[in-house]
Design a protein around this motif. Sequence first.
Motif, PDB file in Angstrom:
ATOM      1  N   TRP A  58       0.808  -1.125  -0.005  1.00 13.11           N
ATOM      2  CA  TRP A  58      -0.016  -0.029  -0.006  1.00 13.11           C
ATOM      3  C   TRP A  58       0.892   1.405  -0.158  1.00 13.11           C
ATOM      4  O   TRP A  58       0.408   2.337  -0.680  1.00 13.11           O
ATOM      5  CB  TRP A  58      -1.088  -0.045   1.259  1.00 13.11           C
ATOM      6  CG  TRP A  58      -2.180  -0.826   0.957  1.00 13.11           C
ATOM      7  CD1 TRP A  58      -2.270  -2.113   1.589  1.00 13.11           C
ATOM      8  CD2 TRP A  58      -3.436  -0.573   0.049  1.00 13.11           C
ATOM      9  NE1 TRP A  58      -3.669  -2.428   1.079  1.00 13.11           N
ATOM     10  CE2 TRP A  58      -4.163  -1.493   0.319  1.00 13.11           C
ATOM     11  CE3 TRP A  58      -3.824   0.528  -0.485  1.00 13.11           C
ATOM     12  CZ2 TRP A  58      -5.430  -1.534  -0.134  1.00 13.11           C
ATOM     13  CZ3 TRP A  58      -4.958   0.297  -0.986  1.00 13.11           C
ATOM     14  CH2 TRP A  58      -5.688  -0.629  -0.772  1.00 13.11           C
ATOM     15  N   THR A  62       0.238   3.161  -3.725  1.00 10.22           N
ATOM     16  CA  THR A  62      -0.668   4.173  -3.429  1.00 10.22           C
ATOM     17  C   THR A  62      -0.158   5.361  -2.709  1.00 10.22           C
ATOM     18  O   THR A  62       0.930   5.369  -2.074  1.00 10.22           O
ATOM     19  CB  THR A  62      -2.038   3.800  -2.722  1.00 10.22           C
ATOM     20  OG1 THR A  62      -1.735   3.591  -1.250  1.00 10.22           O
ATOM     21  CG2 THR A  62      -2.480   2.340  -3.250  1.00 10.22           C
ATOM     22  N   TRP A 238      -3.814  -1.243  -9.693  1.00  9.54           N
ATOM     23  CA  TRP A 238      -3.676  -0.135  -8.704  1.00  9.54           C
ATOM     24  C   TRP A 238      -4.186   1.250  -8.939  1.00  9.54           C
ATOM     25  O   TRP A 238      -4.274   2.246  -8.090  1.00  9.54           O
ATOM     26  CB  TRP A 238      -1.968  -0.001  -8.293  1.00  9.54           C
ATOM     27  CG  TRP A 238      -1.730  -1.280  -7.328  1.00  9.54           C
ATOM     28  CD1 TRP A 238      -1.234  -2.414  -7.881  1.00  9.54           C
ATOM     29  CD2 TRP A 238      -1.940  -1.269  -5.970  1.00  9.54           C
ATOM     30  NE1 TRP A 238      -1.162  -3.410  -6.837  1.00  9.54           N
ATOM     31  CE2 TRP A 238      -1.388  -2.741  -5.430  1.00  9.54           C
ATOM     32  CE3 TRP A 238      -2.693  -0.568  -4.960  1.00  9.54           C
ATOM     33  CZ2 TRP A 238      -1.553  -3.129  -4.339  1.00  9.54           C
ATOM     34  CZ3 TRP A 238      -2.558  -0.939  -3.676  1.00  9.54           C
ATOM     35  CH2 TRP A 238      -2.085  -2.231  -3.373  1.00  9.54           C
ATOM     36  N   TRP A 241      -7.414   1.165  -7.337  1.00  7.53           N
ATOM     37  CA  TRP A 241      -7.396   1.083  -5.876  1.00  7.53           C
ATOM     38  C   TRP A 241      -6.803   2.330  -5.059  1.00  7.53           C
ATOM     39  O   TRP A 241      -7.305   2.532  -4.148  1.00  7.53           O
ATOM     40  CB  TRP A 241      -6.541  -0.333  -5.451  1.00  7.53           C
ATOM     41  CG  TRP A 241      -6.867  -1.422  -5.957  1.00  7.53           C
ATOM     42  CD1 TRP A 241      -8.521  -1.803  -6.103  1.00  7.53           C
ATOM     43  CD2 TRP A 241      -6.416  -2.528  -6.606  1.00  7.53           C
ATOM     44  NE1 TRP A 241      -8.649  -3.116  -6.621  1.00  7.53           N
ATOM     45  CE2 TRP A 241      -7.513  -3.563  -6.893  1.00  7.53           C
ATOM     46  CE3 TRP A 241      -5.160  -3.082  -6.663  1.00  7.53           C
ATOM     47  CZ2 TRP A 241      -6.992  -4.826  -7.476  1.00  7.53           C
ATOM     48  CZ3 TRP A 241      -4.902  -4.284  -7.246  1.00  7.53           C
ATOM     49  CH2 TRP A 241      -6.009  -5.128  -7.442  1.00  7.53           C
ATOM     50  N   ASP A 242      -5.853   3.094  -5.905  1.00  7.89           N
ATOM     51  CA  ASP A 242      -5.257   4.042  -5.438  1.00  7.89           C
ATOM     52  C   ASP A 242      -6.355   5.403  -5.254  1.00  7.89           C
ATOM     53  O   ASP A 242      -6.589   6.073  -4.249  1.00  7.89           O
ATOM     54  CB  ASP A 242      -4.419   4.851  -6.033  1.00  7.89           C
ATOM     55  CG  ASP A 242      -3.690   6.048  -5.629  1.00  7.89           C
ATOM     56  OD1 ASP A 242      -3.173   6.177  -4.545  1.00  7.89           O
ATOM     57  OD2 ASP A 242      -3.589   7.091  -6.376  1.00  7.89           O
TER      58      ASP A 242
END
Length: 259
Positions: A58, A62, A238, A241-242
């Motif tokens: 993570w 992100t 990603w 998800w970010d």
Amino acid sequence: MAFIQCDFYSEVLGMSTSIQVILPQRTTGQIGLEGSASGLKHPTLYLLHGLSDDDTIWMRRTAIERYAAPLGLAVVMPNAARSFYTDMESGYDYWTFLSEELPQVCRSFFPLSDRREDNFVAGLSMGGYGAFKWALKKPDQFAAAASLSGVTQVKEIEKRFPKDFRLVFGKNKELLRAGELFALARYAAEKKTELPALYQCCGTDDFLYEENIAFRDYVQSLNIPLLYEEEEGRIHDWSYWDQQISRVLEWLPLKRQTE
């Protein structure tokens, strides 16, 4: 924000493990980052990784530190290998580590609140499964839980990841029942359990989209409150998800704790 990588010995796992921790810091002089902290014990988000990743992912993929900084929110990111956050049939007891040992250890190391209203859990993919499993099995521990492109059906794990399925669940039907989100949701509805607020999201081109829709529809049929959001054309990656972890932090019931 203060960022800490912490290695410690887990009594449950019987080995050393690692966690990444972001702690709030009140600051006005840090260029490009607004920091906030109450001076009290911090509200905490447990943030879970996916199947192919670890506790560092993570922070690497992100802007979670920047998103959390103005909220006065601590973020704990544990390492659970490829366990599906389960006490594995052939492996380690990651469910017990996650749901029992980890919060106790973290609160002994850092000034983290143990109040239900100050604790939240979220995750992506395998971690989305872990977040909803934790919230449904231990609803008294959290005020809110979020699944980003999460695995929602144990039977699909066997189809997509047969080697991992054998190591995690083997032929243990009790483990399978204990980890089935549909059954956990039904049990909570039957018992009229006070559940955490639930947030679920998935892209329409994600390979997990159909099972996310199935879980959403089932939970809603049980009259369990669930905020569901999807985005056309988004996949299991990603970039999505970010974007969505920022959305999750906006959604968390943190206002009364940070004012």
